[in-house]
Design an enzyme around this catalytic site. Structure first.
Site, short mmCIF file in Angstrom:
data_model
loop_
_atom_site.label_atom_id
_atom_site.label_comp_id
_atom_site.label_asym_id
_atom_site.label_seq_id
_atom_site.Cartn_x
_atom_site.Cartn_y
_atom_site.Cartn_z
N SER A 50 12.87 3.74 3.28
CA SER A 50 13.39 2.61 4.04
C SER A 50 12.66 1.30 3.76
CB SER A 50 13.31 2.92 5.54
OG SER A 50 11.99 3.24 5.91
N LYS A 62 9.05 -1.03 1.91
CA LYS A 62 7.64 -1.07 1.53
C LYS A 62 6.74 -1.23 2.75
CE LYS A 62 8.57 -3.06 -3.03
NZ LYS A 62 8.32 -4.20 -3.96
N ILE A 110 0.82 -1.22 0.00
CA ILE A 110 0.00 0.00 0.00
C ILE A 110 0.85 1.27 0.00
CG2 ILE A 110 -1.99 -1.05 1.12
CD1 ILE A 110 -1.01 0.17 3.76
N GLY A 111 2.17 1.10 0.04
CA GLY A 111 3.02 2.29 0.02
C GLY A 111 4.48 1.90 0.08
N GLY A 141 8.63 3.82 0.81
CA GLY A 141 9.39 5.01 1.18
C GLY A 141 10.86 4.72 1.11
N ASP A 157 10.86 14.36 11.48
CA ASP A 157 10.39 14.19 10.10
C ASP A 157 8.86 14.26 10.06
OD1 ASP A 157 10.61 13.89 7.38
OD2 ASP A 157 10.69 11.71 7.44
#
Length: 995
Positions: free
Chosen positions: A705, A707, A700-701, A703, A833
């Protein structure tokens, strides 16, 4: 003669007529002035578009001189007062049409733009306060055109550039306030020409070049207050400081001053307060101190060495002696104890030794006495509270002995007594416990004796007497201690039962009675312990069963009942608790460990209970027998059925195993890899459930670092989010650090607005973080129309507009989570962040802060931490963070401000316009004087929400101020948010989606 009489008669006849005509003329002129000024005021009101605080300025018969913002002299407007009126935009250029205006107060508003040069037309202006606004740019070089100014305050803005020399030509100036701006260059030495100056406030100008105090300042003989804290002042404190004979208050703290303190400082007979803390001053305090006028003496937090000079005892007007956090040694001069007006003594955090002067308090009225963290010996002075005003006695971490002064038994003014870590003995004066205002009593680690007190002050919140020799029973009257939040009496000689009345303390969050001789059963009625977080009763003689109701205390996360004589089974309800620590070892417990407690973090929690068993090998206990009393009665038919079912289960297990192995191999996982699961919550799934769901269909995403997967884990329909990291050999070290940071933080903090980490699973080649699944996913996917779609179930949620009440609810939730991280965690947590994609939303659109891979724990609260490299996401990074590796909570405040601007405008953090981030665009927009309403998101802007949206936009501006000191902390930001609420929070997200 007749002619003369006639002329005289005519004169007396015409004189009253003349006076009357003059009066009519004067009245006419005044009437015209009044009407003209009234018109100007109404025009000002229209210019600010009838903002809420001045809606009473209406065209009416009521005199404008009666308006609270207006002051008149001889029926003409001479002063305007708009302090803290929430005004924005600019100051109208025609304000000087009020020709007699002398006084303008605009502090604490939201005015933007540069210095208002239109005020040059106010020829009579002598008072101008523009402090605490959003003004930018340089102070103009011709500012001396305001030639009659006596008061000028520009503090708390963002003025930049050099401080112009022209300020020194404002010859009538008495008060000059330039603190907290962004000036560069150096201090103009010409300021020394302002011979009438009484206050010079230039503190917290962090970008000024390092410079010594200009020698011309020695000419400021009328100066009473010099404030230049944290303004890059360097060098030594000059001897000419003694020329400032009118000086009352001197604050040069938090600079880089070096050298010794000059003797001339103490020749100033009017000097009452001296702040020099947090510099690099060294050497000894001057031994000769001639001044009789010093009232407050603060040289704390420097590098001062040597002894405290006995000459301080000559300062007969001294009210406060502040020498804390230095390297002072030796004894405290006895003469200080005899100063007649001394009320505040702070000598803590030094290397002082010897005994305390016995006269402290005898002939003076002490209010505060702090001598902790030294090497003092002997007894506390007997007369500390003889004046009846002592509020605080703080003397912990010394080598004090003897008994507590008996005068403390009649000291109703006491608020705090902290004498832990000493060798004080004897009984605690009975009257001390009942002091009306006593709030904190911390007496751990001494040798106190005597019985437990029967009554204490109803204000007592923190009661700590651990590691003493207090005996007797805990009285049932304890229920009257209704304000108690911390009760620690570990390792004493207490006996008897734990009284049921103790459970009535609803505010209690920490209870430690371990290491005593308590007996009997645990209290059963514990419903009032709703706030309890820690319960330590280990090392006593308690018996009976563990109450089932313990498992229903909502905040309990630390439970130690070990080394008692408890029996019976472990209540299944304990598995409902979000426990960080559990110890039930060394009792007589029996039966099966509840399944919710069978995980690695409780591996040593059940040892030395011979009758306990578990089939989970991680607990290192004997396995539980499959036979029970009922099993003996099972018929052979039932047994055959059980065997058949067992065979079927084995077959299904084998098939499942082959299927899982196939998936492992397809996704790059090997069946022979050993996986380790570490649980932080009660789980209804195993690592096998997780690993079988790591397929591309569930992504579903992704980044920097790794999945993120959405994985159903059981037949109940429960779903988790799994973040897989560390799959790139070149980034192993970096990603391992991120993994450990996230696990360390999220496993230790609990809050409704912070994502819940359920467990982590690791092997040599991969690491998985398992979170609660957020149905509505991240804020950015709902907020920004251009975000790439993300699938939840079968429906994309990209670009769906959230209504304003839902956005406001999300802002408050995120603020609450940050408040917890910054102000309630110890040490505090900095996210580093924070961004809209890291704000996740549950099914009711409640916000939860996520992705702590870059978070850092501050080593010491209030101290900046250092990080090896700047991290974060562009558009959300505070400007100072890009310039220095030293960080504090204000970088999260900046990022939160960007999120507020996103919520209010609908824009993305990097999409202010073609050349700027959203924060830069917002500041530029407001500095151009444009209306805030035009910047708001048209998709959600409705009249009933307009004020609230404008307030959130303004708070976003304040939070993204370029200067960290101008930003609020998160507690303040949350309070501003709550005060600005004009609409009730609702969950309209689904409604908008349907549309």
């Amino acid at each position: 003669m007749t002619t003369s009489l006639s002329s005289l008669s005519l004169f007396f006849f015409l004189k009253p007529i003349s006076f009357f005509l003059l009066f009519l003329c004067f009245h006419h002129v005044n009437s015209q002035l009044y009407q003209r000024e009234h018109s100007v005021l109404l025009r000002i009101n229209r210019f600010w578009k009838n903002q809420a605080p001045i809606t009473h300025w209406l065209s009416s018969n009521v005199s404008h001189c009666s308006w609270p913002e207006v002051q008149c002299t001889n029926n003409s407007v001479t002063a305007l007062f708009f302090s803290f009126y929430n005004l924005n935009g600019t100051i109208p250029s025609f304000i000087c049409d009020l020709k007699n205006l002398t006084h303008l107060d605009f502090q604490l508003n939201f005015f933007t733009g540069g210095f208002p040069t239109a005020l040059y037309s106010c020829s009579n202006l002598n008072y101008l306060d523009l402090s605490q606004n959003l003004l930018t740019g340089p102070i103009p070089d011709d500012v001396d055109r305001l030639s009659r100014l006596q008061f000028l305050s520009l503090g708390g803005n963002s003025f930049s550039g050099e401080i112009p020399v022209s300020i020194s030509r404002l010859s009538e100036l008495r008060f000059l306030h330039l603190y907290v701006n962004q000036f560069n260059g150096t201090y103009p030495s010409e300021i020394g020409n302002l011979l009438n100056l009484e206050e010079l406030l230039m503190a917290y100008n962090l970008q000024l070049e390092p410079a010594e105090l200009p020698s011309t300042f020695a000419q400021l003989s009328k100066l009473t207050y010099l404030w230049m804290a944290k303004s890059n002042v360097i060098g030594e404190i000059p001897e000419w400081i003694g020329n400032l004979t009118a000086l009352v208050k001197l604050d040069l703290s938090r600079n880089n001053l070096i050298g010794k303190i000059p003797n001339s400082l103490f020749t100033l007979k009017n000097l009452s307060i001296v702040y020099l803390f947090k510099n690099n001053l060294s050497g000894e305090i001057p031994q000769r101190i001639d001044s009789k006028g010093i009232i407050e003496y603060d040289l704390s937090e420097n590098n001062l060495t040597g002894r405290i000079p006995a000459a301080i005892g000559d300062l007969q007007n001294l009210t406060a002696l502040l020498l804390f956090t230095n390297h002072l040694y030796g004894e405290i001069p006895e003469s200080i104890g005899r100063l007649p007006l001394l009320t505040d003594v702070r000598l803590f955090d030094n290397n002082l030794n010897g005994t305390l002067p016995p006269d402290f308090g005898r002939n003076l009225i002490l209010e505060g006495f702090q001598v902790n963290s030294n090497k003092l010996t002997g007894s506390l002075p007997e007369h500390l509270c003889s004046g009846g005003k002592l509020k605080g006695l703080i003397a912990y971490e010394n080598n004090l002995s003897g008994e507590l002064p008996k005068s403390l038994g009649n000291c109703d003014s006491l608020i705090i007594v902290d004498v832990h870590e000493n060798n004080i003995s004897g009984e605690i004066p009975a009257g001390l416990w009942t002091a009306l205002n006593l709030t904190y009593a911390v007496m751990n680690n001494n040798s106190f004796t005597g019985d437990f007190p029967l009554t204490v002050s109803k204000n007592l919140a923190r009661f700590q007497i651990s590691n003493n020799k207090i005996s007797g029973e805990i009285p049932s009257e304890l229920s009257s201690f209704w304000n108690l939040t911390e009760f620690e009496a570990s390792n004493n000689l207490l006996t008897g039962n734990i009284p049921e009345e103790l459970t009535a303390l609803s505010k209690l969050y920490k209870l430690s009675l371990d290491g005593n001789q308590l007996n009997g059963e645990l209290p059963k009625k514990i419903f009032s312990w709703k706030s309890l977080q820690r319960l330590k009763l280990n090392g006593n003689r308690l018996s009976g069963e563990i109450p089932d109701k313990l498992g229903y205390l909502p905040n309990l996360n630390d439970l130690d009942l070990s080394e008692n004589q408890l029996s019976g089974s472990i209540p299944i309800s304990l598995g409902k608790l979000a426990l960080n620590f559990l110890n039930l070892s060394s009792n007589f417990l029996s039966g099966v460990i509840p399944s919710a407690l069978e995980n690695a973090i409780f591996a040593r929690s059940f040892l030395n209970n011979p009758s306990l068993c578990s089939n989970n090998a991680v607990l290192n206990l004997d396995g539980c027998s499959l036979r029970t009393q009922n099993s003996r009665k099972i018929s052979s038919q039932h047994l055959a059925l059980i065997v058949s079912l067992g065979v079927i289960v084995v077959i299904l297990f084998a098939v499942s195993a082959l299927f899982i192995i196939k998936i492992y191999r397809r996704n790059g996982y090997r069946a022979d890899v050993e996986w380790k699961l570490t649980s932080f919550q009660r789980l209804n799934f195993s690592e096998a459930n997780l690993l079988s769901g790591l397929s591309e269909n569930n992504v579903i995403g992704s980044g920097g670092s790794g999945k993120v997967y959405r994985i159903p884990v059981n037949s109940l329909g429960e779903t988790v989010a799994v973040k897989k990291i560390w799959n790139n050999r070149k980034s192993d070290h970096k990603l391992e650090k991120q993994f450990m940071a996230e696990v360390k933080i999220l496993s230790s903090i609990r809050h409704n607005n912070i994502i819940k980490l359920l467990c982590c699973v690791s092997c040599e080649t991969s690491k998985l973080l398992v979170y609660e699944y957020m149905e509505k996913q991240s804020l950015d996917k709902w907020l920004h129309k251009n975000s790439p779609p993300r699938i939840t179930g079968s429906e994309p949620i990209s670009g769906v507009a959230l209504d304003w009440p839902t956005r406001f609810q999300i802002a408050v939730g995120a603020a609450q989570g940050l408040c917890y991280m910054h102000h309630e965690c110890s040490p505090p947590v900095i996210h580093r962040d924070l961004k809209s994609s890291n704000i996740l939303l549950d099914s009711d659109f409640n916000a939860k802060i996520a992705d702590f891979g870059l978070a850092k724990l501050l080593i010491k609260q209030g101290e900046p931490a250092s990080v090896s490299a700047v991290a974060g996401s562009f558009g959300y990074i505070a400007p100072e963070y890009a310039q220095t590796p030293r960080i504090n909570e204000k970088i999260d405040v900046f990022s939160f401000g960007v999120i507020l601007l996103e919520l209010a405008t609908g824009k993305e953090a990097l999409n202010g316009d073609a050349d700027s981030s959203l924060a830069e665009w917002a500041w530029d927009y407001i500095q151009k004087g444009k209306p805030i309403a035009d910047a708001l998101d048209e998709d959600v802007k409705e009249p009933q929400y307009l004020d609230e949206m404008c307030s959130v936009f303004k708070l976003g501006l304040i939070c993204t101020s370029g200067l960290p000191t101008n930003r609020p902390n998160m507690n303040q930001a949350l309070q501003i948010l709550i005060r600005s609420r004009t609409s009730a929070p609702q969950n309209h997200g689904d409604k908008k989606q349907d549309q």
